[in-house]
Scaffold this active site. Structure first.
Site, short mmCIF file in Angstrom:
data_model
loop_
_atom_site.label_atom_id
_atom_site.label_comp_id
_atom_site.label_asym_id
_atom_site.label_seq_id
_atom_site.Cartn_x
_atom_site.Cartn_y
_atom_site.Cartn_z
N GLU A 88 -28.90 37.21 26.76
CA GLU A 88 -28.62 37.66 28.13
C GLU A 88 -27.65 36.75 28.87
OE1 GLU A 88 -31.30 34.37 28.62
OE2 GLU A 88 -31.32 36.06 27.23
N HIS A 146 -30.74 33.25 23.41
CA HIS A 146 -30.82 34.07 24.63
C HIS A 146 -29.55 34.91 24.78
CE1 HIS A 146 -33.97 31.43 26.95
NE2 HIS A 146 -34.31 31.66 25.71
N CYS A 197 -36.40 34.48 21.49
CA CYS A 197 -36.84 33.10 21.69
C CYS A 197 -38.31 32.94 21.30
CB CYS A 197 -36.55 32.65 23.13
SG CYS A 197 -36.61 30.86 23.35
#
Length: 390
Positions: A353, A351, A252
Site C-alpha cells: 500500500e 506493504h 506482513c
C-alpha cells in the site's frame, strides 16, 4: 555530549546521549531502525510498531510537519522517536502542526542530536534489543531496571493491544465483500481496498470463524500488525478453519499467520526489515520492486531454510497441498511471498500500500480483487499478473 538532556540505553549497556525534544517522560521497548527517507508520521502511527522505539536513519526528521491525511491509524503506536536532527516546522503546504509539538502533545518521548549512525550500526551488528529513551534525570540504574522489566518481543502477543473492540464495516462499493482480521491494519491498506470497490468488514483478532463468515464475505484478508506470530495460535487456528473455504490474502503479519495456519514456521530476524527501500523480486514476473517493509519475523523456507539461495519458485508441502514461492528479498534472501496452489490463498511479507513508500507494488491489490471476482479459482494464476509498466 556535555549538555545532554536525554539518553538511549540498550539492554547490553550501550549508551547514546542526546537532547530531549518530545514529552517529558521515558519509554522502553524493542529499539529498531527504519531506513525510510520520509513518512515519519506514518511510521509512528503504524500499529505494527507497537511496543517499539523507532530510530530514524534519515538525518532530518520533521521538516514537513504532520497532517491528518498522513495518519495510518487513530493514534501513535511507536513508543518513542530517536533522531539525528529533529525539527518542528509546519510550513509545508499540507502541514497542520509541527512534528515535535505533536509528539509532545501525544505524550511521546523523543531524542535528537544523537549519533544515529552509531546506534544503527550497533543494532545491525548485535541485533534489535530492548532499550529505552530516558531523561537525564533518570539514573542508569533505574533505566536498567525498567528495561529488564520489559517483555521480549519473541513470544509476545501485541495484536490484542491494537485490534478493534468490535467489528465494523466500511465502504459500500459494488465490488467484493472482504472480512478482515484486524491485527493492526494500516488505513492505507483499507483505503486501497475501498478504492477498488470493496466493502471491508473489520473484525477483532479474537473473532471466530463463524463471526468472520457471518455476513457471507467473498474473501478473507489478514492484516499487518505487531508482535510475534508464534504467540497468536488462537488466530492461526481460526485461519486454519477458513483455508479452502474462501480466498485468503495476507500482508506482513497476515502473511506469517496464513503460513503458520497451513503448517509452515516463522522465526525472528536479527534486526527486522523496516523502511521504504527494500528490493524484492517478484518471481512470477521477473521484476524487481522497491518495497515498504515493517516486520521483525519471517517465514522459514522449504526444509527449514532461513534464506532462499536462488531465484527459483521453490515449493513447500503444506497441510493444504503445495505452496510456491512468489517473492524473495534481495537484501537477505528471505521469503517475501507465496501462493497456495491447491486452495485459494496468497501472501506478501511487505506493504504494497506504500504508506509510506514507493508505489511499485500497488498492483497486488488488483491481483487480489480480480482473483476474488473470479471466485478464487485463479488466485495462483493471477500471481503472474503483470505489474504496470512505467
Amino acid at each position: 555530549m556535555n549538555d545532554a538532556t536525554a539518553y538511549v540505553l540498550l539492554e547490553d549497556g550501550t549508551r547514546f546521549d542526546g537532547l530531549a525534544c518530545g514529552a517529558d517522560a521515558h519509554a522502553v521497548g524493542e529499539i529498531v531502525f527504519t531506513t525510510s527517507m520520509s513518512g515519519y508520521q506514518e511510521a509512528m502511527t503504524d500499529p505494527s510498531y507497537a511496543g517499539q522505539l523507532i530510530t530514524f536513519t534519515y538525518p532530518q526528521i520533521g521538516n514537513y510537519g504532520i497532517s491528518a491525511e498522513a495518519m495510518e491509524s487513530d493514534r501513535i503506536h511507536a513508543r518513542a522517536a530517536i533522531m539525528r536532527a529533529a525539527v518542528d516546522r509546519e510550513d509545508a503546504p499540507g502541514a497542520e502542526r509541527g512534528w515535535l509539538s505533536w509528539l509532545r502533545d501525544c505524550g511521546i518521548p523523543a531524542i535528537t542530536d544523537l549519533d544515529t549512525r552509531a546506534l544503527v550500526r550497533h543494532i545491525r551488528d548485535e541485533g534489535a534489543m530492548r532499550g529505552g529513551v530516558f531523561p537525564a534525570a533518570v539514573s542508569v540504574a533505574q533505566a536498567r531496571e525498567l528495561i529488564a522489566a520489559e517483555p521480549s518481543m519473541s513470544g509476545r502477543d501485541l495484536a490484542r493491544q491494537v485490534t478493534p473492540a468490535h467489528a465494523h464495516t466500511v465502504g459500500a462499493g459494488d465490488g467484493p465483500r472482504i472480512a478482515m482480521i484486524d491485527t493492526g491494519v494500516k488505513l492505507s491498506i483499507v483505503n486501497n481496498l475501498l478504492q477498488r470497490g470493496a466493502t471491508v468488514e473489520l473484525h477483532p483478532c479474537t473473532a471466530s470463524p463463524g463471526e468472520l463468515l457471518g455476513d457471507d464475505p467473498d474473501a478473507i484478508f489478514l492484516a499487518n500488525g505487531p508482535g510475534d506470530p508464534a504467540a497468536l495460535d488462537y488466530i492461526v487456528e481460526t485461519v486454519r478453519e477458513l483455508v479452502g473455504k474462501l480466498p485468503i490474502y495476507g500482508i506482513c503479519l497476515g502473511h506469517q499467520l496464513l503460513c503458520r495456519a497451513v503448517g509452515l514456521q516463522t522465526y525472528k530476524l536479527p534486526f527486522g526489515h523496516h523502511g521504504a527501500n527494500h528490493p524484492v523480486k517478484d518471481l512470477t514476473t521477473g521484476r524487481t520492486e522497491i518495497t515498504s517493509q515493517n516486520h521483525g519475523f519471517a517465514v522459514l523456507g522449504p526444509n527449514g531454510a532461513k534464506t532462499i539461495d536462488d531465484d527459483d519458485a521453490v515449493r513447500w508441502e503444506t497441510d493444504f497441498g503445495a505452496a510456491e514461492l512468489t517473492h524473495v528479498n534481495l537484501y537477505d534472501r528471505t521469503v517475501e511471498g507465496l501462493v497456495l496452489l491447491d486452495v485459494p490463498g496468497a501472501t506478501v511479507q511487505y506493504h504494497p500500500e506504500a504508506g509510506p513508500g514507493p508505489h511499485d507494488s500497488l498492483y497486488l491489490f488488483d491481483r487480489f480483487i480480480q482473483s476474488i471476482e473470479a471466485g478464487g479459482r485463479d488466485l495462483a494464476q493471477n500471481a503472474g499478473l503483470e505489474a504496470p509498466r512505467r
